[in-house]
Design an enzyme around this catalytic site. Structure first.
Site, PDB file in Angstrom:
ATOM      1  N   ASN A   9       0.958  -1.248  -0.046  1.00 45.82           N
ATOM      2  CA  ASN A   9       0.155   0.029   0.054  1.00 45.82           C
ATOM      3  C   ASN A   9       1.011   1.302  -0.109  1.00 45.82           C
ATOM      4  O   ASN A   9       1.357   1.656   1.008  1.00 45.82           O
ATOM      5  CB  ASN A   9      -0.911   0.023   1.265  1.00 45.82           C
ATOM      6  CG  ASN A   9      -1.759   1.321   1.418  1.00 45.82           C
ATOM      7  OD1 ASN A   9      -1.869   1.882   0.417  1.00 45.82           O
ATOM      8  ND2 ASN A   9      -2.334   1.477   2.449  1.00 45.82           N
ATOM      9  N   LYS A  11       0.123   4.324  -0.218  1.00 43.04           N
ATOM     10  CA  LYS A  11      -0.499   5.540   0.491  1.00 43.04           C
ATOM     11  C   LYS A  11      -0.340   6.908  -0.525  1.00 43.04           C
ATOM     12  O   LYS A  11      -0.369   6.708  -1.733  1.00 43.04           O
ATOM     13  CB  LYS A  11      -0.054   5.461   1.859  1.00 43.04           C
ATOM     14  CG  LYS A  11      -0.100   4.325   2.592  1.00 43.04           C
ATOM     15  CD  LYS A  11       0.126   4.538   4.429  1.00 43.04           C
ATOM     16  CE  LYS A  11      -0.103   3.414   4.837  1.00 43.04           C
ATOM     17  NZ  LYS A  11       0.016   3.054   6.169  1.00 43.04           N
ATOM     18  N   HIS A  96      -9.195   1.167   5.185  1.00 44.78           N
ATOM     19  CA  HIS A  96      -7.980   1.004   5.886  1.00 44.78           C
ATOM     20  C   HIS A  96      -8.122   2.138   6.978  1.00 44.78           C
ATOM     21  O   HIS A  96      -8.968   3.022   6.940  1.00 44.78           O
ATOM     22  CB  HIS A  96      -6.931   1.608   4.921  1.00 44.78           C
ATOM     23  CG  HIS A  96      -5.546   1.458   5.595  1.00 44.78           C
ATOM     24  ND1 HIS A  96      -5.057   2.451   6.300  1.00 44.78           N
ATOM     25  CD2 HIS A  96      -4.445   0.564   5.295  1.00 44.78           C
ATOM     26  CE1 HIS A  96      -3.878   2.283   6.371  1.00 44.78           C
ATOM     27  NE2 HIS A  96      -3.558   1.175   6.118  1.00 44.78           N
ATOM     28  N   GLU A  98      -6.516   4.514   8.057  1.00 48.23           N
ATOM     29  CA  GLU A  98      -6.397   5.991   7.646  1.00 48.23           C
ATOM     30  C   GLU A  98      -7.600   6.534   6.998  1.00 48.23           C
ATOM     31  O   GLU A  98      -7.916   7.741   7.246  1.00 48.23           O
ATOM     32  CB  GLU A  98      -5.014   6.044   7.106  1.00 48.23           C
ATOM     33  CG  GLU A  98      -3.733   5.650   7.641  1.00 48.23           C
ATOM     34  CD  GLU A  98      -2.601   5.309   6.917  1.00 48.23           C
ATOM     35  OE1 GLU A  98      -1.588   5.062   7.762  1.00 48.23           O
ATOM     36  OE2 GLU A  98      -2.920   5.261   5.920  1.00 48.23           O
ATOM     37  N   GLU A 168      -4.949  -5.117  10.412  1.00 46.42           N
ATOM     38  CA  GLU A 168      -3.844  -4.380  10.544  1.00 46.42           C
ATOM     39  C   GLU A 168      -4.242  -3.677  12.175  1.00 46.42           C
ATOM     40  O   GLU A 168      -5.140  -2.640  12.016  1.00 46.42           O
ATOM     41  CB  GLU A 168      -3.983  -3.304   9.792  1.00 46.42           C
ATOM     42  CG  GLU A 168      -3.460  -3.587   8.439  1.00 46.42           C
ATOM     43  CD  GLU A 168      -2.966  -2.562   7.283  1.00 46.42           C
ATOM     44  OE1 GLU A 168      -1.926  -2.622   6.877  1.00 46.42           O
ATOM     45  OE2 GLU A 168      -3.853  -1.495   7.200  1.00 46.42           O
ATOM     46  N   GLY A 174       2.820   2.186  11.027  1.00 41.84           N
ATOM     47  CA  GLY A 174       3.643   3.223  10.818  1.00 41.84           C
ATOM     48  C   GLY A 174       4.251   3.970  12.077  1.00 41.84           C
ATOM     49  O   GLY A 174       4.928   4.960  12.299  1.00 41.84           O
ATOM     50  N   SER A 213       3.613  -2.436  10.351  1.00 47.34           N
ATOM     51  CA  SER A 213       5.190  -2.459  10.456  1.00 47.34           C
ATOM     52  C   SER A 213       5.805  -3.733  10.110  1.00 47.34           C
ATOM     53  O   SER A 213       6.625  -4.162  10.806  1.00 47.34           O
ATOM     54  CB  SER A 213       5.538  -2.185  12.171  1.00 47.34           C
ATOM     55  OG  SER A 213       5.080  -0.775  12.214  1.00 47.34           O
TER      56      SER A 213
END
Length: 252
Positions: A9, A11, A96, A98, A168, A174, A213
């Site tokens: 991904n 992003k 996701h 985010e 996730e 991250g 991660s």
């Protein structure tokens, strides 16, 4: 037997020229992955999708990071499934963390998008996961169960088998932190048990990825667990050498 899947991904990273450079540089590693029975792909930004699709080898899955559930209309800034299909995209990431946090994406909205994608023969990659607060409170499983049941609501078994799930934990995205392989396997095994309750034996065909991660140095640990079928990877998927390392970790 479920085939392993590595999906990068990207992003909001890479300009079209940078994306093209990656696409032109990846044929050998894609060929290597396929020879080992592993599917590999990347999810560029919308402006890079066609560039990657046109310059990458056929074996590389090129996925979108989102889509709109409506076929067309007054939805400024949105991208329809038909637009993606016309440039050869058949896989889309949904839900996701985010997107959920910054764009108000709900489980109900993801469900609508999944149904729209499945109706067009597309592959949804449905993300779920909990915050650090939820994890520390010991409420991971109820949280994830709600996301899974809501995301799959009204989806028949024949379509459910086409969906890829990505677990996730938000606290490991991250941050440099990563769930231990035991935590990841326990949660992913729980997700499969919910899918088994919903769909019976079909649940054994649904691929469930881990993300959070993931790096070349730790991906093999996760892949050693029986319920983990691959990885959804962020930053470590951006550079060709790192992506190659991820593939090698998957091969073991």
């Amino acid at each position: 037997m479920r085939k392993k899947l590595l999906l990068g991904n990207w992003k909001m990273n890479k300009t079209p020229s940078e994306a093209k450079e990656f696409a032109l540089g990846c044929p050998k590693m894609v060929e290597y992955a396929i020879s080992k029975g592993i599917e590999v792909g990347v999810a560029p930004t919308f402006v890079c999708l066609q560039t990657v699709k046109e310059n990458a080898p056929k074996g590389l899955i090129v996925a979108a990071q989102n889509c709109n559930e409506h076929p067309s209309g007054a939805y400024t800034g949105e991208i329809s499934i038909a637009m993606l299909k016309e440039i050869g995209i058949d896989t889309v990431i949904l839900g996701h963390s985010e997107r959920r946090e910054y764009n108000g994406e709900t489980t109900e909205k993801c469900n609508e998008k999944m149904k729209a994608l499945l109706a067009e023969g597309m592959v949804p990659v449905y993300c779920c996961g909990e915050s650090l607060e939820t994890f520390e409170a010991g409420k991971t499983k109820p949280w994830v169960e709600e996301q899974i049941r809501g995301g799959f609501a009204g989806i028949e078994a024949k379509d459910a088998a086409k969906i890829v799930v990505a677990y996730e934990p938000i606290w490991a995205i991250g941050t440099g932190k990563s769930a231990t392989k035991e935590i990841a396997e326990d949660t992913i095994g729980f997700i499969r048990s919910i899918l088994r309750e919903l769909y019976g034996e079909v649940a054994e065909d649904i691929r469930i990825l881990y993300g959070g991660s993931v790096k070349p140095g730790n991906i093999a640990e996760y892949m050693s667990e029986p319920d983990i079928d691959g990885a959804l990877v962020g930053g470590a998927s951006l550079a060709l050498d790192s992506y190659q390392g991820l593939i090698e970790g998957l091969v073991g």
